[in-house]
Design a protein around this motif. Sequence first.
Motif, PDB file in Angstrom:
ATOM      1  N   ARG A   1       0.850  -1.190   0.000  1.00 30.23           N
ATOM      2  CA  ARG A   1       0.000   0.000   0.000  1.00 30.23           C
ATOM      3  C   ARG A   1       0.894   1.252   0.000  1.00 30.23           C
ATOM      4  NH1 ARG A   1      -4.158   1.042   5.029  1.00 30.23           N
ATOM      5  NH2 ARG A   1      -4.767   3.143   4.397  1.00 30.23           N
ATOM      6  N   PRO A   2       0.533   2.316  -0.727  1.00 27.48           N
ATOM      7  CA  PRO A   2       1.392   3.511  -0.764  1.00 27.48           C
ATOM      8  C   PRO A   2       1.625   4.077   0.640  1.00 27.48           C
ATOM      9  CG  PRO A   2      -0.357   3.678  -2.390  1.00 27.48           C
ATOM     10  CD  PRO A   2      -0.672   2.469  -1.552  1.00 27.48           C
ATOM     11  N   SER A   3       2.863   4.521   0.902  1.00 21.95           N
ATOM     12  CA  SER A   3       3.215   4.964   2.256  1.00 21.95           C
ATOM     13  C   SER A   3       2.393   6.175   2.695  1.00 21.95           C
ATOM     14  CB  SER A   3       4.710   5.267   2.345  1.00 21.95           C
ATOM     15  OG  SER A   3       5.058   6.247   1.393  1.00 21.95           O
ATOM     16  N   GLY A   4       2.073   7.073   1.737  1.00 24.86           N
ATOM     17  CA  GLY A   4       1.314   8.284   2.100  1.00 24.86           C
ATOM     18  C   GLY A   4      -0.042   7.905   2.672  1.00 24.86           C
ATOM     19  N   SER A   5      -0.672   6.912   2.054  1.00 19.25           N
ATOM     20  CA  SER A   5      -1.992   6.499   2.509  1.00 19.25           C
ATOM     21  C   SER A   5      -1.898   5.821   3.886  1.00 19.25           C
ATOM     22  CB  SER A   5      -2.596   5.601   1.428  1.00 19.25           C
ATOM     23  OG  SER A   5      -3.304   4.546   1.971  1.00 19.25           O
TER      24      SER A   5
END
Length: 476
Positions: A213-217
């Motif tokens: 999963r993208p780190s920002g999310s």
Amino acid sequence: MNKAFDIAIESLASPGATAPAPSTSTSSPAASPHPRHPNAAPGKSFYLETFGCQMNVHDSEKVSGVLLGRGYRAVESPAEADLVLYNTCSIREKAAQKVFARLGDWKTTSQNKIIGVLGCVAQQEGEEIFERAPWVSLVCGSASYRRLPDLVAELESGGRRVTGLDLDTEETFETEITRRDNPFRAYLTIIEGCDYSCAYCVVPLTRGPERSRPSGSILSEVRRLAAAGYTEIQLLGQTVNSYRDPSAPKLNFVDLLYAVAAVPGIRRVRFTTSHPNDFTREIVQAIDSTPALCDHIHLPVQSGSTPILRAMRRTYTREEYLEKIAWIRAARRPISLTTDIIIGFPGETEIDFAGSLSLLDALQCDGVFSFKYSPRPNTPARDMPDAIPEEEKSRRLAILQEHQRLIQIARNDLLVGSQFEVLVDARHAGRDQWAGRTTSNRVVNFTSPRVNLLGEYVQVRIARAGPNCLVGEHLV
Ligand code: 5AD
Ligand code: SF4
């Protein structure tokens, strides 16, 4: 690109759900009303039963969030529900059988209900579930959960049978509403699926290939959880430490650990399950240097015999595993270790089994999850020669469990007299005791003169110890 569901608000508690009531201001997630989906089903109710691992438990929290967002109400018994869902596990045969036993309950009584099978059994058995249990109308594997709202809508508008069984997805299952059942510890999936191919394991077949999963999310969810009062985060993945950020910051697993631990308000960060192949010295260094990273590592070994590890396709030898354990044992603060072991894998000799027992002596784990090998459909181990008879597996399992029980008694005895910080998460009214966990994930039961401790971090002195828990008293 990860697209969120069409529900506009983050909500962490559920009106009418069965979650324990949050009881202190520091630990209570904020409640907020659930916005309705345009095709909402006002007044309809659902019951969701979960089998299996922590990933399934958390998937169920997300599925509940999606249904609550569509106007469904959670109810406590299947008899009351319009929609009955089973989130299933197929890691061992017994778990899969349990689900069919549950489905059998509805053979003559499913009128006016939608019965659905989610998770690993759904993925593994697919449309055959309709043959075995024609009263089922929804079959959906975890890699297709993003389609769940559409599948449910199809059933609501008169569809008879719907399936979500695609595995070739790049996406992870993200929801804007997750109904979190534990008001103190928030689970958060950072990587789904698995790219290993252990010879005994159905997970790559049921959960599909690895997707991070993208780190920002992830980090924005952690910040929202902290703002809602959560202080403990558990990062989840079948191979959590294989995490690779698919987005621009390109964080690796250790970067992500530091970033999550640095979010204000977060006091404890756990992660499970790690794979030995991706276990690095940097993980130990991160724990050593960052108090918020809990001093516990779950590192499944599966066998203490190198020939069996090779047959299992585990990608490491006994010696390589022990080398990684030496890094953990050399850390400045003691780090608790737990592991998984399978006994009775095809071809396991008495010498191989003795290797697993001697490995337990060398590891000195604080907990071991041990399983009899269970042949699973479409896995390479299923057709391997020299299957071990069931009685022999039972005999070896009993020996191994007793061996480990003695190790744990001796280890826990050494802790009598010491003091631990405990996050209190339960009360045993009958015994007049509180319960919680240390950062090393040890269970502590204790007495206290205080009236309400749920969600608090307290100091406890250990007075007695058993193989699986410590007993003490609150130092007020
Ligand atoms: N039989 C027995 N145990 C299994 N596990 C995975 N697949 C099987 C199987 N076919 C165990 C492994 C894994 C844990 C979650 O379940 O030990 O780490
Ligand atoms: Fe299964 Fe092996 Fe993947 Fe773990 S690493 S989920 S045991 S295939």
